[in-house]
Design a protein around this motif. Structure first.
Motif, PDB file in Angstrom:
ATOM      1  N   GLU A  40       0.918   4.609  -3.973  1.00 42.96           N
ATOM      2  CA  GLU A  40       1.388   3.221  -4.149  1.00 42.96           C
ATOM      3  C   GLU A  40       2.581   3.178  -5.105  1.00 42.96           C
ATOM      4  O   GLU A  40       3.449   2.320  -4.994  1.00 42.96           O
ATOM      5  N   ARG A  55     -11.111   2.588  -0.894  1.00 45.07           N
ATOM      6  CA  ARG A  55     -10.186   2.619   0.242  1.00 45.07           C
ATOM      7  C   ARG A  55      -9.957   1.205   0.791  1.00 45.07           C
ATOM      8  O   ARG A  55     -10.885   0.409   0.856  1.00 45.07           O
ATOM      9  N   GLY A  56      -8.709   0.972   1.125  1.00 45.60           N
ATOM     10  CA  GLY A  56      -8.355  -0.373   1.595  1.00 45.60           C
ATOM     11  C   GLY A  56      -8.165  -1.362   0.460  1.00 45.60           C
ATOM     12  O   GLY A  56      -8.029  -2.571   0.683  1.00 45.60           O
ATOM     13  N   GLY A  57      -8.121  -0.857  -0.777  1.00 47.14           N
ATOM     14  CA  GLY A  57      -8.169  -1.725  -1.961  1.00 47.14           C
ATOM     15  C   GLY A  57      -6.920  -2.540  -2.239  1.00 47.14           C
ATOM     16  O   GLY A  57      -6.951  -3.444  -3.074  1.00 47.14           O
ATOM     17  N   SER A  58      -5.825  -2.255  -1.532  1.00 42.18           N
ATOM     18  CA  SER A  58      -4.615  -3.054  -1.797  1.00 42.18           C
ATOM     19  C   SER A  58      -4.806  -4.519  -1.418  1.00 42.18           C
ATOM     20  O   SER A  58      -4.177  -5.402  -2.013  1.00 42.18           O
ATOM     21  N   ASP A  59      -5.657  -4.777  -0.430  1.00 41.61           N
ATOM     22  CA  ASP A  59      -5.958  -6.182  -0.088  1.00 41.61           C
ATOM     23  C   ASP A  59      -6.502  -6.889  -1.325  1.00 41.61           C
ATOM     24  O   ASP A  59      -6.121  -8.024  -1.638  1.00 41.61           O
ATOM     25  N   SER A 115       0.857  -1.195   0.000  1.00 46.70           N
ATOM     26  CA  SER A 115       0.000   0.000   0.000  1.00 46.70           C
ATOM     27  C   SER A 115       0.885   1.233   0.000  1.00 46.70           C
ATOM     28  O   SER A 115       2.092   1.152   0.196  1.00 46.70           O
ATOM     29  N   ALA A 116       0.242   2.373  -0.114  1.00 47.51           N
ATOM     30  CA  ALA A 116       0.935   3.649   0.084  1.00 47.51           C
ATOM     31  C   ALA A 116       1.383   3.729   1.542  1.00 47.51           C
ATOM     32  O   ALA A 116       0.798   3.093   2.422  1.00 47.51           O
ATOM     33  N   PHE A 119      -4.091  -1.245  -4.908  1.00 46.31           N
ATOM     34  CA  PHE A 119      -5.102  -0.173  -4.942  1.00 46.31           C
ATOM     35  C   PHE A 119      -5.434   0.374  -6.331  1.00 46.31           C
ATOM     36  O   PHE A 119      -6.383   1.115  -6.478  1.00 46.31           O
TER      37      PHE A 119
HETATM   38  N1  ASP Z   1      -3.645   3.298   0.089  1.00 47.12           N
HETATM   39  C1  ASP Z   1      -5.033   2.936  -0.085  1.00 47.12           C
HETATM   40  C2  ASP Z   1      -5.869   3.461   1.070  1.00 47.12           C
HETATM   41  O1  ASP Z   1      -5.340   4.105   1.965  1.00 47.12           O
HETATM   42  C3  ASP Z   1      -5.223   1.476  -0.285  1.00 47.12           C
HETATM   43  C4  ASP Z   1      -4.844   0.605   0.885  1.00 47.12           C
HETATM   44  O2  ASP Z   1      -4.158   1.038   1.820  1.00 47.12           O
HETATM   45  O3  ASP Z   1      -5.226  -0.578   0.864  1.00 47.12           O
HETATM   46  O4  ASP Z   1      -7.051   3.287   1.071  1.00 47.12           O
END
Ligand code: ASP
Ligand code: ADP
Ligand code: MG
Length: 422
Positions: A78, A154-158, A41-42, A140
């Motif tokens: 990212e 948001r949270g898309g790296s999973d 992720s970032a 992401f």
């Molecule tokens: N960097 C993105 C976020 O903060 C994706 C992630 O962290 O999964 O939502």
């Protein structure tokens, strides 16, 4: 030798020191003979910082044109991470190469800020792996058919990591984060929350969809669809711990219904402060009313969650539903303009200070009275329930936001989640 995907979240990538530790851990796995694909992720706070700047310039980025630019901006977080991690890996003596989503490519639809992955071309990555390289791919983000950069929510790296693992038929996808697994509830809210060594896929899906941010919901959906073995574990253990112990640590998402799990009626508690409630009062109660209200909302691509319609008095009823808080103002405006005039409603009321608290467990299937127990626990705490929704393996209530922590703690205790399963 196996193909393994590692995903590292924002805190795990939060400084150059942390990135060095990630590189050392990945190098350990590669030296143990595995082919490694890493999806970071970032750095923590970076996505918020980037989107915050955009917001300063345009507070409500609601048009598709603005959302395209948000993706352009947010995706850079990212891109920095993969470059830094590839450098750190090379500094560890590994061969490593980084790719942005469009370079793989990770193809998505064009729904900017919440795009869905459609296809991943793995040829380039496979060639690099065959040449002995560690491949680092941005989380992401992806690219649509027109070449526009998209992001996955948001949270898309999973989701990126699980999708890469699915596309490459990886042996396992390890989601490294700042907690050492999936807990009975968010350990930041309940200090005696317990780590689960396994959780069924169905429960994980519910927990994620009901607000447990430990895994993005779409990542769990992908894991289910393609049967990707998925484990959540800590990136904060020393990088040089024994690899076999590390491979068994954390929480494994299981696809088999395991008898041990069945004994726990409730396995976890999820909560979500991201929704807002909207009520249309005194709507004319006639066939098609739900469609009349929610049709325009769906057309505007706004997801609706909990819905209730009260019994009618004198041919009129109250109709309430929840939407994501990001969509709250837009939905209110839409209803005011398009819906209010045609439903005969007497009032439109919005409330963003709500939360949804849910109990989840596949054991609920075979036990009656679990929901009523939940209601009685909340009643003992003097908490008023505004909306209720149930499925086979969960019960959710919408309550005033200010009672959220109280409700979660009381339910966690009442359902013995602080005790090891008997
Ligand atoms: N960097 C993105 C976020 O903060 C994706 C992630 O962290 O999964 O939502
Ligand atoms: P990352 O940046 O690694 O993706 P996230 O912040 O997205 O990390 O997810 C990890 C966080 O999820 C934890 O720090 C924890 O506060 C939260 N969380 C919420 N519910 C749970 C749960 N049931 N089990 C574990 N963590 C949870
Ligand atoms: Mg996350």
């Amino acid at each position: 030798m196996a193909l393994i995907v590692h995903k590292y979240g924002g805190t795990s990538m939060g400084s150059t020191e942390r990135i060095r530790s990630v590189a050392k851990r990945v190098a350990k796995w590669a030296r143990a003979g595995h082919q490694m694909v890493v999806v970071p992720s970032a750095m923590s706070g970076e996505t918020n910082r980037l989107l915050g700047m955009a917001k300063e310039l345009s507070p409500a980025a609601t048009t598709p044109e603005l959302q395209r630019e948000l993706d352009m901006i947010a995706s850079t977080g990212e891109q920095v991470s993969v470059g830094l991690l590839a450098i750190a890996l090379q500094a560890e003596g590994m061969q490593a190469v980084s790719y942005a989503g469009w370079q793989v490519p990770i193809r998505t639809d064009s729904a900017h800020t919440k795009a869905r992955i459609q296809h991943i071309d793995d040829a380039r990555v496979r060639a690099d792996l065959a040449a002995g390289k560690v491949v680092v791919i941005t989380g992401f983000q992806g690219v649509d058919e027109h070449g526009h950069i998209t992001t996955l929510g948001r949270g898309g790296s999973d989701t990126s990591a699980v999708a890469v693992a699915a596309a490459m038929k990886a042996h396992e996808c390890l989601i490294y984060t700042d907690v050492d697994g999936v807990y009975t509830t968010d350990p930041r809210i309940v200090a005696d929350a317990r780590r689960l060594t396994t959780i069924s896929f169905e429960e994980m899906l519910e927990m994620a969809s009901l607000g447990s941010k430990v895994l993005q919901i779409r990542s769990v959906e992908f894991a289910g669809k393609y049967r990707v073995p998925l484990r959540v574990l800590s990136s904060f253990t020393p990088w040089d711990i024994d690899i076999d112990a590390e491979a068994k640590s954390g929480t494994l998402i299981t696809f088999e219904e395991d008898e041990k799990m069945e004994q726990a009626v409730v396995s976890g508690i999820a909560f979500n402060r991201d929704e807002a409630k909207i009520s249309l009062m005194g709507v004319t109660d006639k066939p098609g009313i739900a469609h009349l209200i929610l049709g325009p909302v769906a057309e505007a691509n706004i997801d609706v969650d909990v819905i209730i319609q009260n019994v009618s008095h004198d041919g009129r009823t109250d109709f309430s539903f929840t939407v994501h808080r990001n969509d709250f103002q837009r939905t209110m405006e839409l209803l005011r303009v398009k819906v209010l005039p045609v439903t005969g409603a007497t009032d439109l009321i919005g409330d963003a200070k709500i939360c949804k608290v849910s109990i989840v467990g596949i054991g609920m299937r075979s036990h009656v009275g679990v929901a009523s127990r939940m209601f009685s626990v909340l009643s003992d705490e003097g908490i008023n329930i505004q909306m209720i929704t149930t499925s086979e393996i969960k019960t959710s209530v919408v309550i005033d936001e200010k009672y959220m922590e109280l409700a979660v703690r009381a339910l966690h205790k009442a359902f013995d989640l602080d005790q090891p399963p008997g």
